[in-house]
Design an enzyme around this catalytic site. Sequence first.
Site, PDB file in Angstrom:
ATOM      1  N   LEU A   1       0.888  -1.116   0.060  1.00 48.04           N
ATOM      2  CA  LEU A   1      -0.059   0.113  -0.032  1.00 48.04           C
ATOM      3  C   LEU A   1       0.844   1.465  -0.028  1.00 48.04           C
ATOM      4  O   LEU A   1       2.009   1.325   0.511  1.00 48.04           O
ATOM      5  CB  LEU A   1      -0.972   0.093   1.345  1.00 48.04           C
TER       6      LEU A   1
ATOM      7  N   HIS B   1      -3.369   4.300  -2.587  1.00 53.88           N
ATOM      8  CA  HIS B   1      -4.386   3.556  -1.772  1.00 53.88           C
ATOM      9  C   HIS B   1      -4.999   3.996  -0.693  1.00 53.88           C
ATOM     10  O   HIS B   1      -6.293   4.054  -0.184  1.00 53.88           O
ATOM     11  CB  HIS B   1      -3.734   2.043  -1.366  1.00 53.88           C
TER      12      HIS B   1
ATOM     13  N   GLY C   1      -9.171   3.646  -8.311  1.00 56.72           N
ATOM     14  CA  GLY C   1      -8.355   4.389  -8.840  1.00 56.72           C
ATOM     15  C   GLY C   1      -8.492   4.954 -10.132  1.00 56.72           C
ATOM     16  O   GLY C   1      -8.539   3.880 -11.152  1.00 56.72           O
TER      17      GLY C   1
ATOM     18  N   LYS D   1      -5.956   5.823 -11.985  1.00 51.96           N
ATOM     19  CA  LYS D   1      -4.551   5.339 -12.432  1.00 51.96           C
ATOM     20  C   LYS D   1      -4.892   4.316 -13.241  1.00 51.96           C
ATOM     21  O   LYS D   1      -4.218   4.201 -14.203  1.00 51.96           O
ATOM     22  CB  LYS D   1      -3.786   5.334 -11.288  1.00 51.96           C
TER      23      LYS D   1
HETATM   24  P1  AMP Z   1      -3.718  -2.345  -7.035  1.00 51.54           P
HETATM   25  O1  AMP Z   1      -3.093  -2.600  -5.378  1.00 51.54           O
HETATM   26  O2  AMP Z   1      -2.326  -1.900  -7.748  1.00 51.54           O
HETATM   27  O3  AMP Z   1      -4.377  -3.379  -7.625  1.00 51.54           O
HETATM   28  O4  AMP Z   1      -4.780  -0.900  -6.749  1.00 51.54           O
HETATM   29  C1  AMP Z   1      -5.811  -1.035  -5.653  1.00 51.54           C
HETATM   30  C2  AMP Z   1      -6.502   0.089  -6.151  1.00 51.54           C
HETATM   31  O5  AMP Z   1      -5.841   1.299  -5.772  1.00 51.54           O
HETATM   32  C3  AMP Z   1      -7.060   0.118  -7.579  1.00 51.54           C
HETATM   33  O6  AMP Z   1      -8.306   0.758  -7.695  1.00 51.54           O
HETATM   34  C4  AMP Z   1      -5.906   1.396  -8.231  1.00 51.54           C
HETATM   35  O7  AMP Z   1      -6.484   2.000  -9.481  1.00 51.54           O
HETATM   36  C5  AMP Z   1      -5.826   2.248  -6.970  1.00 51.54           C
HETATM   37  N1  AMP Z   1      -4.609   3.080  -7.240  1.00 51.54           N
HETATM   38  C6  AMP Z   1      -3.300   2.539  -7.304  1.00 51.54           C
HETATM   39  N2  AMP Z   1      -2.371   3.533  -7.514  1.00 51.54           N
HETATM   40  C7  AMP Z   1      -3.267   4.649  -7.502  1.00 51.54           C
HETATM   41  C8  AMP Z   1      -2.803   5.941  -7.399  1.00 51.54           C
HETATM   42  N3  AMP Z   1      -1.615   6.328  -7.443  1.00 51.54           N
HETATM   43  N4  AMP Z   1      -3.909   6.959  -7.123  1.00 51.54           N
HETATM   44  C9  AMP Z   1      -5.140   6.610  -7.122  1.00 51.54           C
HETATM   45  N5  AMP Z   1      -5.496   5.208  -6.865  1.00 51.54           N
HETATM   46  C10 AMP Z   1      -4.595   4.350  -7.079  1.00 51.54           C
END
Ligand code: AMP
Length: 268
Positions: free
Chosen positions: A29, A33, A142, A144
């Site tokens: 995280l 996150h 996100g 992103k």
């Molecule tokens: P992940 O752990 O990479 O699968 O991401 C989990 C959630 O966090 C997903 O909905 C991503 O889009 C979001 N997320 C990851 N990086 C960012 C960021 N830099 N800004 C906003 N949300 C993010």
Amino acid sequence: MKIIKKSNIINKIISRSKNVGFVPTMGTLHQGHISLIEKSKKECSKTVVSIFVNPKQFNKKKDFVSYPKKIMNDFKICKLHKVDYLFVPNFNEVYSWKTKKIIYPKLANIMEHKFRKNHFKGVMDVMSKLLSIINNTKVYMGEKDYQQLYIVKKLCKINQIQSKIISCKTIRSPKGYALSSRNLLLDKTSHEIMSNVFKIINEYKKTNMNKIFNVNFLKTKIKKIGIKKIDYINLINLINFKAQKKISIKTNIFIAYYLKNVRLIDNI
Ligand code: AMP
């Protein structure tokens, strides 16, 4: 904070609760996150975070194996941010959960779907399981991963999944690039290059508003700063998710590129 490994236990707790916010993650995280957790805390009575590195959405085994994992630190972060329930299932807990057969939305063969075969099938499979185990919530995701967000919204709509997907702004490092768990795999020099990629795209978009998009100009500029491999650079309308010719406030420039062997995505 309660740490829960069993699907039936979290399912029972959530089914009894009202106004629950859910943040699905793959762990390691970071502030991106945390921003989703904070939004959920503000808008909901209870917040659940899940940490599950979903093997089905990795099209290369090597990428799955090298995906960063920092579970003890993740526990600390969740506790510090007053997460109510942390769901940390194993593969069987997720995939042996019985759900009705899902209908997969038709996906345009662009960007992540074109370059990572079966990636979104894996994402849809895990999301339909997780949204059935932790059902009827507000799900914070996100921008992103904009294509993922768009597809999960579609998945929920056509399968009448009783959860509401909430889009959350991309959190960036002070140097501009999007925060990502994969950034941990890269050194300081790479972070400088990532910051320059962001600057090139951001500057290009600002100075070319309402003009025709010139992908070759961008590719050449980005290759000059040391990026050897670019999967795609696309201009996409954020509402209908179609490729566009003209830059506008409704469009973002989407990129996927490699630094060392790490694949990075962003949209600006
Ligand atoms: P992940 O752990 O990479 O699968 O991401 C989990 C959630 O966090 C997903 O909905 C991503 O889009 C979001 N997320 C990851 N990086 C960012 C960021 N830099 N800004 C906003 N949300 C993010």
